[in-house]
Structure formats: structure tokens, C-alpha cells
Design a protein around this motif. Structure first.
Motif, short mmCIF file in Angstrom:
data_model
loop_
_atom_site.label_atom_id
_atom_site.label_comp_id
_atom_site.label_asym_id
_atom_site.label_seq_id
_atom_site.Cartn_x
_atom_site.Cartn_y
_atom_site.Cartn_z
N VAL A 1 10.15 11.14 3.57
CA VAL A 1 10.36 10.45 4.85
C VAL A 1 9.81 9.03 4.77
N ILE A 2 8.60 8.90 4.26
CA ILE A 2 7.98 7.57 4.14
C ILE A 2 8.78 6.69 3.19
N SER B 1 0.83 -1.20 0.00
CA SER B 1 0.00 0.00 0.00
C SER B 1 0.87 1.25 0.00
N VAL B 2 1.95 1.24 0.80
CA VAL B 2 2.88 2.37 0.82
C VAL B 2 3.49 2.58 -0.56
N LEU B 3 3.88 1.51 -1.20
CA LEU B 3 4.48 1.60 -2.53
C LEU B 3 3.50 2.20 -3.54
N ASP B 4 2.26 1.81 -3.47
CA ASP B 4 1.25 2.37 -4.37
C ASP B 4 1.14 3.89 -4.18
N ARG B 5 1.16 4.32 -2.92
CA ARG B 5 1.04 5.76 -2.66
C ARG B 5 2.28 6.51 -3.10
N LEU B 6 3.45 5.92 -2.90
CA LEU B 6 4.68 6.59 -3.35
C LEU B 6 4.66 6.76 -4.87
N ALA C 1 -1.11 5.82 7.88
CA ALA C 1 -2.52 5.92 8.29
C ALA C 1 -3.01 7.36 8.35
N LEU C 2 -2.10 8.32 8.34
CA LEU C 2 -2.50 9.72 8.43
C LEU C 2 -2.96 10.26 7.09
N ALA C 3 -3.84 11.23 7.16
CA ALA C 3 -4.30 11.90 5.94
C ALA C 3 -3.14 12.70 5.35
N PRO C 4 -3.05 12.80 4.03
CA PRO C 4 -1.98 13.59 3.42
C PRO C 4 -1.93 15.02 3.93
N TRP D 1 9.01 -0.17 11.11
CA TRP D 1 7.70 -0.70 10.71
C TRP D 1 6.58 0.03 11.45
N ASP D 2 6.75 0.23 12.75
CA ASP D 2 5.72 0.90 13.55
C ASP D 2 5.47 2.33 13.05
N LEU D 3 6.56 3.06 12.81
CA LEU D 3 6.41 4.45 12.36
C LEU D 3 5.82 4.49 10.95
#
Length: 336
Positions: free
Chosen positions: A286-287, A186-191, A325-328, A317-319
């Protein structure tokens, strides 16, 4: 630079006794040596006869190129002149900065001065002032290197944020935990959607690229940054990523990570003013660093049982999960 599997396989194997002999022969230094942690090199701390730390003998990875080590040394010299607290190179007896211990050939060795201080990782609750100072130090670093360049800094390297989507995508299947694998997908998709289209608008320059909490030294009272270590990840890449890397590691394990980000960016921008595009992109930078870190840890964990290679994995992983999970809009507000 070779991929992680080669880094581990090509770490130099040299005994402490042989290292001490090389230190005497080439630099005329005597003293006790002890190992320091390193991802891919062999680093040894040299102590004087009274036990005081004096120098660091750095024996480079067998795959490391001499021109890249020279690039590091030139950058450190420039940063020292810009009041960035970095190590200095100690020339050998014959005047050379770099000695081929293979006589001739690798491993290549050099000696750097020792910097006193304790790691940022050892500071339980860093103050806003300390974090702002960290940002300022990295801002001075970025500014001093804006017009610095070297052919060896232009290289393919997995810790280059420009390669983050490819690096992350290439190791997702190696993440054993299914929930973490889903998060990383999911992170990769957003990046790919939010960061990649912006990369062409961001300044590029040589950056130190590794201000993690084990490479940043702080004063004994925990109030200011007194050292920046390890230029082995240096690369020509996104200028603002210098701030993003510092943020990513300083935010690990913190109750209010966005406050940490704000303090560091405030200090950074005071020394290296950011463009509007850079400010907007910083949270995703950062992400991207955090995602690269956990991806690399997943791969390296399969290749070696050295705990140093996975020192930041669990908090990263936790961060990553918290930030994703935060809104952009919340993330962008923290970078302003």
C-alpha cells in the motif's frame, strides 16, 4: 509503454466532430459525444438521442500497442464471465474490435459498453460493507486472472510495484517541497529494507492494477460495487498488489484508514485467499503505491497542467505521512 513525458506528448489529438464521424463510419452509432478524463488516452462518452449514456469511444495513446489493447479485451471478457462488473467490447460493423483511425495506423480506437453508477470518490463516507464488497470484487478479479497470461502483460511500466523503488528514486529530486522530499526519501529507504527482500516470496499474476476511487463505480445507494473501469495499467506483477491498490485509494481522506484497509482485505481474502507472506507484505505494498503516486504526480505536474493528472496528490501525501509514522506492528495488525 513509454514514460510519462511521452504519454502526455502522444495523447491523440482528434476533434469531437472527427470522433463522431469515426463512430458512425465504423460502428454505425450516432449520438452526442463528450470528453471523459484520462491520463494518456482520449475517451469520449457517447449518448443516445434521448441523452442516455450508451458507449465509450476509447482512442488509445499513439504509443499504445495493439497487442496490449487485445490483452485488455481478453482479460475483461474473462472477468465478465467471473461476475466482475466490467465493460464489454462492441465489435465494429466489419467485425473488428480495434480500428486504426490513422487508416492505417494509430490512433487505435475501440468502443466499450457504458456502465452506470457513480464513482467511489463521490461517496463521502463509504460503509464497511461497501469496502468489503470492493475487496471481494478485486479478489474475484485476481482469482479469475491467476491462470490468465498474455505476452503483452509482461512489460516495463512505472506503475508496476516491482519497479517502485526505481521509479520513486528517479523522481525524488523533482519533488519541490523539502519536507515532502525528505518524507519520500525515508519511505524509499523503508521499502528497500522491508518490501524488496520479500518480493520473491509473493505470487505473481496478471492484475488490473488500477482500482482507484475514480475507476470504481458504486450503486446509487452506495452499498455495492457495480463497475470496474480502465485496464490500461494492467500488468503481470504481484498478485496481492491488486488488494493494495484498492486499499491505497479507498483510504485517502479517511479518518480511520486502517479500518478501511481491514474491510477491503477481508473482502479480498474471501475471494482470493492470501498467503501469510502476502498478508505480511500488504501494508508495504500500500505504501509503495502511495509513494509511486506522489512521485508520478511530481513529474507529471511539471509536464502538464491537466488537473486530472494530480487528482489524488494532496490526500496521497497526507496518507503516506500518516502510514509511515506508524509502527510496523500496527500496520501488520491492520492487514490480518
Amino acid at each position: 509503454m513509454a514514460p510519462p513525458a511521452s504519454w502526455i506528448a502522444s495523447r491523440p489529438e482528434i476533434s469531437v466532430e472527427d470522433a463522431a464521424a469515426a463512430l458512425r463510419r465504423w460502428w454505425g452509432l450516432d449520438g452526442d459525444l463528450e470528453d471523459l478524463p484520462s491520463e494518456r488516452d482520449r475517451n469520449l462518452l457517447a449518448r443516445g438521442r434521448d441523452g442516455t449514456p450508451t458507449h465509450v469511444l476509447k482512442i488509445a495513446n499513439l504509443d499504445e500497442r495493439a497487442d496490449f489493447l487485445a490483452c485488455q479485451d481478453l482479460a475483461m471478457a474473462r472477468l465478465a464471465d467471473a461476475d466482475v462488473p466490467v465493460q464489454r467490447v462492441l465489435a465494429a460493423i466489419d467485425g473488428r474490435d480495434l480500428i486504426p483511425l490513422g487508416d492505417p495506423g494509430p490512433p487505435l480506437a475501440r468502443v466499450l459498453t457504458w456502465l452506470p453508477g457513480r464513482t467511489l470518490a463521490s461517496v463521502q463516507d463509504p460503509s464497511s460493507d461497501l469496502l468489503t464488497d470492493l475487496g471481494a470484487v478485486m479478489g474475484r478479479c485476481a482469482t479469475a486472472l491467476l491462470d490468465f497470461d498474455h505476452p503483452a502483460a509482461h512489460r516495463e511500466f512505472p506503475w508496476d510495484v516491482l519497479r517502485a523503488p526505481a521509479v520513486i528514486g528517479g523522481v525524488i529530486d523533482e519533488v519541490a517541497d523539502p519536507d515532502r522530499r525528505t518524507l519520500l526519501e525515508s519511505v524509499l529507504d523503508r521499502l528497500r529494507a522491508d518490501l524488496v527482500p520479500r518480493l520473491s516470496t509473493l505470487r505473481r499474476s496478471v492484475i488490473q492494477n488500477d482500482a482507484n476511487d475514480h475507476n470504481v463505480l458504486v450503486s446509487d445507494d452506495g452499498r455495492r460495487v457495480v463497475g470496474l473501469l480502465d485496464f490500461g495499467d494492467m500488468i503481470h506483477s504481484i498478485t496481492a498488489h491488486e488488494a493494495a491498490v484498492a486499499c491505497a485509494y479507498a483510504m485517502l481522506g479517511r479518518d480511520e484508514p486502517l479500518d478501511v484497509m481491514q474491510s477491503i482485505i477481508r473482502g479480498f481474502a474471501g475471494e482470493c485467499p492470501l498467503t501469510a507472506d502476502e498478508v505480511d507484505a500488504l501494508p508495504q505494498l500500500v505504501i509503495a503505491r502511495l509513494a509511486t503516486s506522489v512521485a508520478m504526480s511530481a513529474r507529471q505536474g511539471r509536464l502538464s497542467d491537466d488537473p486530472y493528472l494530480r487528482v489524488s496528490e494532496a490526500p496521497a501525501w497526507d496518507l503516506l505521512a500518516r502510514l509511515h509514522a506508524l509502527a510496523p506492528s500496527e500496520l501488520r495488525a491492520a492487514s490480518c
